[in-house]
Design a protein around this motif. Structure first.
Motif, PDB file in Angstrom:
ATOM      1  N   SER A 134      22.754  11.766   2.643  1.00  0.00           N
ATOM      2  CA  SER A 134      23.370  10.605   1.987  1.00  0.00           C
ATOM      3  C   SER A 134      22.919   9.269   2.568  1.00  0.00           C
ATOM      4  CB  SER A 134      24.896  10.714   2.021  1.00  0.00           C
ATOM      5  OG  SER A 134      25.366  10.777   3.361  1.00  0.00           O
ATOM      6  N   THR A 135      22.856   9.137   3.892  1.00  0.00           N
ATOM      7  CA  THR A 135      22.427   7.845   4.442  1.00  0.00           C
ATOM      8  C   THR A 135      20.913   7.674   4.364  1.00  0.00           C
ATOM      9  OG1 THR A 135      22.320   8.669   6.733  1.00  0.00           O
ATOM     10  CG2 THR A 135      24.406   7.690   6.005  1.00  0.00           C
ATOM     11  N   ILE A 136      20.180   8.782   4.297  1.00  0.00           N
ATOM     12  CA  ILE A 136      18.734   8.677   4.066  1.00  0.00           C
ATOM     13  C   ILE A 136      18.495   8.097   2.665  1.00  0.00           C
ATOM     14  CG2 ILE A 136      16.583   9.976   3.833  1.00  0.00           C
ATOM     15  CD1 ILE A 136      17.710  11.946   5.914  1.00  0.00           C
ATOM     16  N   SER A 137      19.334   8.519   1.729  1.00  0.00           N
ATOM     17  CA  SER A 137      19.270   7.951   0.379  1.00  0.00           C
ATOM     18  C   SER A 137      19.586   6.457   0.408  1.00  0.00           C
ATOM     19  CB  SER A 137      20.255   8.684  -0.541  1.00  0.00           C
ATOM     20  OG  SER A 137      20.354   8.054  -1.795  1.00  0.00           O
ATOM     21  N   TRP A 138      20.584   6.083   1.208  1.00  0.00           N
ATOM     22  CA  TRP A 138      20.974   4.664   1.328  1.00  0.00           C
ATOM     23  C   TRP A 138      19.815   3.798   1.812  1.00  0.00           C
ATOM     24  CZ3 TRP A 138      26.477   5.137   3.832  1.00  0.00           C
ATOM     25  CH2 TRP A 138      27.444   4.943   2.836  1.00  0.00           C
ATOM     26  N   ILE A 139      19.118   4.268   2.845  1.00  0.00           N
ATOM     27  CA  ILE A 139      18.087   3.412   3.450  1.00  0.00           C
ATOM     28  C   ILE A 139      16.774   3.418   2.671  1.00  0.00           C
ATOM     29  CG2 ILE A 139      19.089   3.717   5.750  1.00  0.00           C
ATOM     30  CD1 ILE A 139      16.704   5.602   6.375  1.00  0.00           C
ATOM     31  N   THR A 140      16.701   4.273   1.634  1.00  0.00           N
ATOM     32  CA  THR A 140      15.469   4.329   0.846  1.00  0.00           C
ATOM     33  C   THR A 140      15.685   3.814  -0.576  1.00  0.00           C
ATOM     34  OG1 THR A 140      15.939   6.681   0.413  1.00  0.00           O
ATOM     35  CG2 THR A 140      14.394   6.172   2.189  1.00  0.00           C
ATOM     36  N   THR A 141      16.258   4.619  -1.451  1.00  0.00           N
ATOM     37  CA  THR A 141      16.297   4.272  -2.879  1.00  0.00           C
ATOM     38  C   THR A 141      17.656   3.853  -3.429  1.00  0.00           C
ATOM     39  OG1 THR A 141      16.695   6.603  -3.464  1.00  0.00           O
ATOM     40  CG2 THR A 141      14.400   5.858  -3.328  1.00  0.00           C
ATOM     41  N   LYS A 142      18.733   4.350  -2.827  1.00  0.00           N
ATOM     42  CA  LYS A 142      20.059   4.208  -3.434  1.00  0.00           C
ATOM     43  C   LYS A 142      20.457   2.756  -3.696  1.00  0.00           C
ATOM     44  CE  LYS A 142      24.893   5.526  -2.633  1.00  0.00           C
ATOM     45  NZ  LYS A 142      25.815   6.266  -1.734  1.00  0.00           N
ATOM     46  N   ASP A 143      20.243   1.882  -2.725  1.00  0.00           N
ATOM     47  CA  ASP A 143      20.645   0.482  -2.900  1.00  0.00           C
ATOM     48  C   ASP A 143      19.922  -0.182  -4.065  1.00  0.00           C
ATOM     49  OD1 ASP A 143      22.580   0.244  -0.884  1.00  0.00           O
ATOM     50  OD2 ASP A 143      21.049  -0.006   0.652  1.00  0.00           O
ATOM     51  N   PHE A 144      18.645   0.125  -4.225  1.00  0.00           N
ATOM     52  CA  PHE A 144      17.872  -0.473  -5.318  1.00  0.00           C
ATOM     53  C   PHE A 144      18.326   0.064  -6.676  1.00  0.00           C
ATOM     54  CE2 PHE A 144      15.013  -0.668  -1.615  1.00  0.00           C
ATOM     55  CZ  PHE A 144      14.745  -2.033  -1.606  1.00  0.00           C
ATOM     56  N   VAL A 145      18.546   1.374  -6.748  1.00  0.00           N
ATOM     57  CA  VAL A 145      18.982   1.993  -8.001  1.00  0.00           C
ATOM     58  C   VAL A 145      20.343   1.451  -8.414  1.00  0.00           C
ATOM     59  CG1 VAL A 145      19.682   4.164  -9.083  1.00  0.00           C
ATOM     60  CG2 VAL A 145      17.629   4.092  -7.652  1.00  0.00           C
ATOM     61  N   ARG A 146      21.263   1.379  -7.469  1.00  0.00           N
ATOM     62  CA  ARG A 146      22.610   0.910  -7.803  1.00  0.00           C
ATOM     63  C   ARG A 146      22.643  -0.593  -8.065  1.00  0.00           C
ATOM     64  NH1 ARG A 146      27.196   4.735  -5.034  1.00  0.00           N
ATOM     65  NH2 ARG A 146      26.481   6.604  -6.127  1.00  0.00           N
ATOM     66  N   ALA A 147      21.820  -1.340  -7.362  1.00  0.00           N
ATOM     67  CA  ALA A 147      21.759  -2.786  -7.622  1.00  0.00           C
ATOM     68  C   ALA A 147      21.344  -3.042  -9.066  1.00  0.00           C
ATOM     69  CB  ALA A 147      20.783  -3.452  -6.659  1.00  0.00           C
ATOM     70  N   LEU A 148      20.367  -2.296  -9.541  1.00  0.00           N
ATOM     71  CA  LEU A 148      19.914  -2.437 -10.921  1.00  0.00           C
ATOM     72  C   LEU A 148      21.032  -2.070 -11.899  1.00  0.00           C
ATOM     73  CD1 LEU A 148      17.640  -3.004 -12.929  1.00  0.00           C
ATOM     74  CD2 LEU A 148      16.914  -0.611 -12.682  1.00  0.00           C
ATOM     75  N   ARG A 149      21.727  -0.978 -11.613  1.00  0.00           N
ATOM     76  CA  ARG A 149      22.811  -0.541 -12.504  1.00  0.00           C
ATOM     77  C   ARG A 149      23.981  -1.513 -12.481  1.00  0.00           C
ATOM     78  NH1 ARG A 149      26.869   3.410 -12.041  1.00  0.00           N
ATOM     79  NH2 ARG A 149      26.053   4.163 -10.050  1.00  0.00           N
ATOM     80  N   TYR A 150      24.335  -2.011 -11.316  1.00  0.00           N
ATOM     81  CA  TYR A 150      25.458  -2.953 -11.221  1.00  0.00           C
ATOM     82  C   TYR A 150      25.129  -4.283 -11.900  1.00  0.00           C
ATOM     83  CZ  TYR A 150      27.308   0.348  -7.764  1.00  0.00           C
ATOM     84  OH  TYR A 150      27.784   1.466  -7.119  1.00  0.00           O
ATOM     85  N   ARG A 151      23.851  -4.642 -11.844  1.00  0.00           N
ATOM     86  CA  ARG A 151      23.436  -5.862 -12.542  1.00  0.00           C
ATOM     87  C   ARG A 151      23.637  -5.697 -14.049  1.00  0.00           C
ATOM     88  NH1 ARG A 151      17.634  -7.380 -14.439  1.00  0.00           N
ATOM     89  NH2 ARG A 151      17.830  -9.584 -14.943  1.00  0.00           N
ATOM     90  N   LYS A 152      23.254  -4.530 -14.590  1.00  0.00           N
ATOM     91  CA  LYS A 152      23.433  -4.262 -16.017  1.00  0.00           C
ATOM     92  C   LYS A 152      24.914  -4.220 -16.394  1.00  0.00           C
ATOM     93  CE  LYS A 152      19.125  -1.665 -16.606  1.00  0.00           C
ATOM     94  NZ  LYS A 152      18.513  -0.334 -16.901  1.00  0.00           N
ATOM     95  N   MET A 153      25.754  -3.800 -15.439  1.00  0.00           N
ATOM     96  CA  MET A 153      27.193  -3.746 -15.686  1.00  0.00           C
ATOM     97  C   MET A 153      27.862  -5.104 -15.512  1.00  0.00           C
ATOM     98  SD  MET A 153      27.934  -0.177 -13.612  1.00  0.00           S
ATOM     99  CE  MET A 153      29.724  -0.250 -13.790  1.00  0.00           C
ATOM    100  N   GLY A 154      27.105  -6.090 -15.034  1.00  0.00           N
ATOM    101  CA  GLY A 154      27.657  -7.421 -14.810  1.00  0.00           C
ATOM    102  C   GLY A 154      28.453  -7.554 -13.533  1.00  0.00           C
ATOM    103  N   LEU A 155      28.245  -6.599 -12.600  1.00  0.00           N
ATOM    104  CA  LEU A 155      29.012  -6.594 -11.354  1.00  0.00           C
ATOM    105  C   LEU A 155      28.255  -7.207 -10.180  1.00  0.00           C
ATOM    106  CD1 LEU A 155      30.496  -2.978 -11.614  1.00  0.00           C
ATOM    107  CD2 LEU A 155      31.662  -5.139 -12.106  1.00  0.00           C
ATOM    108  N   LEU A 156      26.962  -7.447 -10.372  1.00  0.00           N
ATOM    109  CA  LEU A 156      26.155  -8.033  -9.310  1.00  0.00           C
ATOM    110  C   LEU A 156      25.586  -9.349  -9.818  1.00  0.00           C
ATOM    111  CD1 LEU A 156      25.505  -7.022  -6.452  1.00  0.00           C
ATOM    112  CD2 LEU A 156      23.324  -6.185  -7.310  1.00  0.00           C
ATOM    113  N   LYS A 157      26.076 -10.451  -9.263  1.00  0.00           N
ATOM    114  CA  LYS A 157      25.727 -11.785  -9.747  1.00  0.00           C
ATOM    115  C   LYS A 157      24.541 -12.363  -8.982  1.00  0.00           C
ATOM    116  CE  LYS A 157      29.428 -11.579 -12.366  1.00  0.00           C
ATOM    117  NZ  LYS A 157      29.328 -11.419 -13.831  1.00  0.00           N
ATOM    118  N   GLY A 158      24.017 -13.485  -9.513  1.00  0.00           N
ATOM    119  CA  GLY A 158      22.951 -14.213  -8.826  1.00  0.00           C
ATOM    120  C   GLY A 158      21.570 -13.832  -9.315  1.00  0.00           C
TER     121      GLY A 158
END
Length: 357
Positions: free
Chosen positions: A172-196
C-alpha cells in the motif's frame, strides 16, 4: 458519485447530548482539545525514529546486509508512527490551535513519500464523510481483486482474498510513493475536489517525491557499499512493513462483521444521521492497551476519532467513556473489540465472508 446526504433529524438528541458532554469535559478539566506537549514529544520521537536510521544508512558507514535491513525497517516503524500519530492529527487540524503549525506538520506526510493534499481529500473528505459507503468512501473503493464491501461486485478471485490480501496491504505505501497520488489527484480533480492549477499540483507532488527518493533511496545507493539490488530490496522491505502496519490499523476498525455498509436510497439519502452512521460503521479495539494506543496514534479509538476528528488523539481514551456511556443511554450500538488480535480475527472473517457472498 451521487451526492449523499444524511438524515439530520435521526437521533438528533443523541448528537446534541454527546457533543455537549464532550465540550463540558474540556471545560471542567480545563484542558484544550489539541495535542500540546504530549504531541511534541511524540513528534520528536517518531521523526527521529524515521530519520536517524536513514541518516546512518546515508552516511556510508553501513556495510552489513542485516544492519541495512534492520535500519530500514526501524525507519519504516518511524514512518508508520509519523503517518498515524503526527501527520494524521495535523491534517485534521487537531495537532495545534495554530493553523500554520498544522499545515507544516501535515507536510510530514510528504516527507515519508506520500502527499498531504491528496490524502486530505481521500481521508478527511471521502472516508470520514462517507464511511463504508460504496463509491463514496475511497478507503473501500478497491481494485477488482479486493472486495471490502458487500455492496461491491464479487468476482471468483475474492474467495481467496483472505489469503493474499496481506501481500497487497504490504504494497500500500509502495503504491503511495509511486502511482497512487497521481491517479487519485487526477480523479479528485475531475470530481471537483482538488482545486488550483493542476499542473502546479502535479509539480508539487513530483517535487516532494523527488526529495523523498533522494534521501531514502538514491543517497543509500550512492553511499552504501553493497549491491544495488540489496539496497532496493531493503528499501522495499521498509515500505512493506509500514504498509502492512498502517493497513491493519485502519482496516480492523471498519471492515468487520459487526460494522454496517449502508446504501443511500434513490434520492441519495442515508437513513441515519451522520453521527449514528459513524457509530454503525466504526469499531474500537484494545481500549486498555496504553502503549499500543500511543504507538498507533490513538487509532484504536476509531469511534472517537470519527466523531471528533478536530480533537487530538491524546484525549480519545478519556472521551471514549463519555461516548460509550451516552450511546448506552440512547440504546445506540457502540462497537469495540477487547484486543487488536480479536479485531484482526473479525477482519479476516469478514474478508472470507465477502469472498463467498
Amino acid at each position: 458519485m451521487k451526492h449523499i446526504k444524511f438524515k439530520k433529524s435521526a437521533n438528533a438528541e443523541f448528537s446534541k447530548t454527546l457533543h455537549k458532554r464532550v465540550n463540558d469535559h474540556f471545560k471542567v478539566s480545563q484542558t484544550k482539545k489539541y495535542g500540546g506537549r504530549p504531541m511534541v514529544i511524540k513528534t520528536i520521537f517518531m521523526l527521529s525514529l524515521f530519520f536517524i536510521p536513514l541518516g546512518f544508512i546515508g552516511s556510508g558507514l553501513v556495510s552489513s546486509v542485516w544492519l541495512l535491513f534492520t535500519l530500514y525497517i526501524l525507519s519504516g516503524l518511524g514512518m508508520a508512527g509519523i503517518g498515524m500519530g503526527v501527520m494524521h492529527d495535523a491534517i485534521h487540524g487537531s495537532y495545534s490551535k495554530n493553523p500554520t503549525v498544522n499545515k507544516y506538520l501535515g507536510y510530514t506526510m510528504n516527507l515519508i513519500g506520500a502527499n498531504a493534499s491528496v490524502w486530505r481529500v481521500q481521508h478527511n473528505v471521502l472516508h470520514h464523510t462517507y464511511t463504508n459507503i460504496d463509491h463514496g468512501d475511497d478507503d473501500i473503493n478497491a481494485p477488482f481483486f479486493l472486495r471490502f464491501s458487500p455492496n461491491a461486485k464479487r468476482y471468483w478471485i475474492h474467495r481467496f482474498q483472505h489469503f493474499y490480501i496481506w501481500f497487497f496491504y504490504g504494497l500500500s505505501t509502495i503504491s503511495w510513493i509511486t502511482t497512487k497520488d497521481f491517479v487519485r489527484a487526477l480523479r479528485y480533480r475531475k470530481m471537483g475536489l482538488l482545486k488550483g492549477d493542476f499542473k502546479k499540483v502535479l509539480m508539487k507532488i513530483s517535487g516532494w517525491k523527488v526529495l523523498y527518493y533522494s534521501y531514502a533511496l538514491v543517497l543509500p545507493l550512492i553511499m552504501v557499499p553493497l549491491s544495488a539490488w540489496i539496497i532496493v530490496l531493503a528499501f522495499l522491505s521498509m515500505h512493506f512493513v509500514t504498509g502492512l502496519l498502517i493497513s491493519l490499523v485502519f482496516q480492523t476498525a471498519h471492515i468487520l462483521e459487526e460494522t454496517s455498509f449502508p446504501q443511500a436510497d434513490e434520492e441519495g439519502i442515508i437513513s441515519d444521521s451522520w453521527v449514528t452512521h459513524q457509530l454503525a460503521t466504526t469499531s474500537n479495539y484494545a481500549p486498555k492497551s496504553r502503549i499500543f494506543s500511543w504507538l498507533i496514534g490513538g487509532l484504536n479509538f476509531q469511534v472517537e476519532h470519527h466523531l471528533f476528528p478536530n480533537i487530538s488523539h491524546v484525549h480519545y481514551r478519556k472521551i471514549s467513556k463519555i461516548v460509550s456511556q451516552t450511546a448506552k443511554e440512547f440504546k445506540i450500538p457502540y462497537l469495540v473489540n477487547p484486543t487488536f488480535f480479536s479485531a484482526l480475527g473479525d477482519h479476516v472473517k469478514m474478508l472470507r465472508q465477502l469472498g463467498r457472498a
